[in-house]
Design a protein around this motif. Structure first.
Motif, PDB file in Angstrom:
ATOM      1  N   PHE A  76      47.800 -13.530  37.595  1.00 16.83           N
ATOM      2  CA  PHE A  76      48.241 -14.497  38.071  1.00 16.83           C
ATOM      3  C   PHE A  76      49.730 -14.535  38.612  1.00 16.83           C
ATOM      4  O   PHE A  76      50.404 -13.930  37.884  1.00 16.83           O
ATOM      5  CB  PHE A  76      48.095 -15.591  36.740  1.00 16.83           C
ATOM      6  N   CYS A  91      50.285 -15.809  48.178  1.00 13.61           N
ATOM      7  CA  CYS A  91      48.929 -15.970  47.986  1.00 13.61           C
ATOM      8  C   CYS A  91      47.994 -16.569  49.048  1.00 13.61           C
ATOM      9  O   CYS A  91      46.948 -17.041  48.692  1.00 13.61           O
ATOM     10  CB  CYS A  91      48.741 -16.808  46.429  1.00 13.61           C
ATOM     11  N   LYS A 108      44.099 -13.895  40.815  1.00 18.73           N
ATOM     12  CA  LYS A 108      43.183 -14.687  40.213  1.00 18.73           C
ATOM     13  C   LYS A 108      43.527 -16.273  40.361  1.00 18.73           C
ATOM     14  O   LYS A 108      42.621 -17.187  39.729  1.00 18.73           O
ATOM     15  CB  LYS A 108      42.833 -14.436  38.767  1.00 18.73           C
ATOM     16  N   GLY A 109      44.758 -16.472  40.571  1.00 18.63           N
ATOM     17  CA  GLY A 109      45.388 -17.936  40.368  1.00 18.63           C
ATOM     18  C   GLY A 109      46.880 -17.988  40.778  1.00 18.63           C
ATOM     19  O   GLY A 109      47.598 -16.905  40.446  1.00 18.63           O
ATOM     20  N   CYS A 110      47.248 -18.841  41.214  1.00 19.32           N
ATOM     21  CA  CYS A 110      48.638 -19.221  41.649  1.00 19.32           C
ATOM     22  C   CYS A 110      49.203 -20.532  41.049  1.00 19.32           C
ATOM     23  O   CYS A 110      48.665 -21.517  41.079  1.00 19.32           O
ATOM     24  CB  CYS A 110      48.918 -19.196  43.087  1.00 19.32           C
ATOM     25  N   PRO A 162      43.373 -17.861  46.223  1.00 24.18           N
ATOM     26  CA  PRO A 162      43.028 -18.181  44.700  1.00 24.18           C
ATOM     27  C   PRO A 162      43.233 -19.403  44.430  1.00 24.18           C
ATOM     28  O   PRO A 162      43.873 -20.341  45.069  1.00 24.18           O
ATOM     29  CB  PRO A 162      44.115 -17.211  43.966  1.00 24.18           C
ATOM     30  N   PRO A 163      42.674 -19.881  43.240  1.00 23.66           N
ATOM     31  CA  PRO A 163      42.942 -21.442  42.741  1.00 23.66           C
ATOM     32  C   PRO A 163      44.584 -21.428  42.612  1.00 23.66           C
ATOM     33  O   PRO A 163      45.072 -20.534  42.202  1.00 23.66           O
ATOM     34  CB  PRO A 163      42.247 -21.432  41.421  1.00 23.66           C
ATOM     35  N   ASP A 192      39.996 -24.422  45.026  1.00 18.61           N
ATOM     36  CA  ASP A 192      40.280 -25.315  43.940  1.00 18.61           C
ATOM     37  C   ASP A 192      41.758 -25.251  43.888  1.00 18.61           C
ATOM     38  O   ASP A 192      42.769 -24.575  43.771  1.00 18.61           O
ATOM     39  CB  ASP A 192      39.846 -24.576  42.683  1.00 18.61           C
ATOM     40  N   TRP A 224      44.826 -24.741  31.958  1.00 17.80           N
ATOM     41  CA  TRP A 224      44.606 -24.412  33.291  1.00 17.80           C
ATOM     42  C   TRP A 224      44.123 -22.609  33.379  1.00 17.80           C
ATOM     43  O   TRP A 224      42.878 -22.315  33.826  1.00 17.80           O
ATOM     44  CB  TRP A 224      45.543 -24.740  34.487  1.00 17.80           C
ATOM     45  N   LEU A 225      45.136 -21.897  32.898  1.00 11.97           N
ATOM     46  CA  LEU A 225      44.742 -20.491  33.154  1.00 11.97           C
ATOM     47  C   LEU A 225      43.502 -20.086  32.073  1.00 11.97           C
ATOM     48  O   LEU A 225      42.807 -19.337  32.452  1.00 11.97           O
ATOM     49  CB  LEU A 225      46.012 -19.749  32.449  1.00 11.97           C
ATOM     50  N   ARG A 228      40.562 -20.830  34.132  1.00 12.04           N
ATOM     51  CA  ARG A 228      40.266 -19.829  35.018  1.00 12.04           C
ATOM     52  C   ARG A 228      39.569 -18.593  34.397  1.00 12.04           C
ATOM     53  O   ARG A 228      38.787 -17.874  34.950  1.00 12.04           O
ATOM     54  CB  ARG A 228      41.652 -19.290  35.806  1.00 12.04           C
TER      55      ARG A 228
END
Length: 231
Positions: A76, A91, A108-110, A162-163, A192, A224-225, A228
């Motif tokens: 992340f 990202c 996997k996420g930002c 990423p989401p 997302d 949120w994490l 995910r």
């Protein structure tokens, strides 16, 4: 363990990776490997070169994750202020990670925290002369160069963006407007995107207090994490 990469702020011209307050303790306590990165500054390099530094850091973390108990499959990317802009740019604009042999799918996420630089030309147009000079000294005087360094420019479907969890100070108008605009663009590209308004915070405290027990933005980040990771 999942990995949280943190990008410090400082107006693209200053700052240090040591300024992480309680974040390492908080993330390690939740079972993460926490990595804080440095990068070069304007005017010695351009914002594009800074973003390249961030991509190189992500590549290093990806390649060395196992040596530190981390999983390269659950990285992340996060940051505050200028670091939030850099997190969003690396990202969304896939050229930087591609240059390092990675792709947006490797993130996997930002989680960008309180910046108003997702759409730099819009920000420059709507702020006062003093702050405008800061932005133009970093991003250039012309709209073309500003647009080229704006995360919003590169939002598109089918890129494996990423989401996003986008945090902003609740009563900061420019950050609020740009956060919602980015989220809208991301959703229209089938990405997302969640926006969280941090009540009772200012630009400094939203960063300094991230990681404290019972801090609402911190709770929102970890919820949120966790979501995910369950996916």
């Amino acid at each position: 363990h999942p990995i949280a990469i943190w990008i410090h702020g400082g107006g693209w011209q200053r700052g240090d990776k040591a300024a992480v307050q309680r974040k390492p303790e908080a993330f390690i306590g939740k079972g993460y490997v926490f990595v804080s990165v440095n990068y070069r500054f304007v005017p010695d390099v351009t914002v594009s070169e800074i973003t390249g530094d961030i991509a190189k850091a992500i590549k290093w973390v990806h390649d060395h994750a196992a040596e530190h108990g981390g999983s390269p499959e659950t990285i992340f990317v996060m940051g505050h202020s200028a670091g939030a802009h850099l997190a969003a740019l690396v990202c969304i604009d896939d050229r930087y990670l591609k240059a390092e042999g990675l792709s947006l799918a490797n993130v996997k996420g930002c989680v960008p925290v309180d910046t108003a630089a997702y759409d730099v030309p819009s920000q420059v147009e709507n702020i006062g002369p003093l702050r405008k000079s800061t932005y133009t000294s970093v991003f250039g005087e012309d709209e073309k160069s500003q647009k080229e360094l704006s995360p919003m420019t590169y939002v598109a479907k089918g890129k494996e963006i990423p989401p996003f969890l986008i945090l902003h100070v609740a009563d900061r108008p420019d950050s609020k407007q740009q956060s919602h605009a980015l989220a809208k663009a991301l959703r229209e590209a089938d990405v997302d995107a969640t926006v969280v308004a941090a009540e009772g915070k200012d630009h400094g405290t939203i960063n300094r207090e991230l990681g404290l027990a019972n801090d609402p933005p911190t709770r929102a980040v970890f919820e949120w994490l966790d979501a995910r990771l369950r996916k």
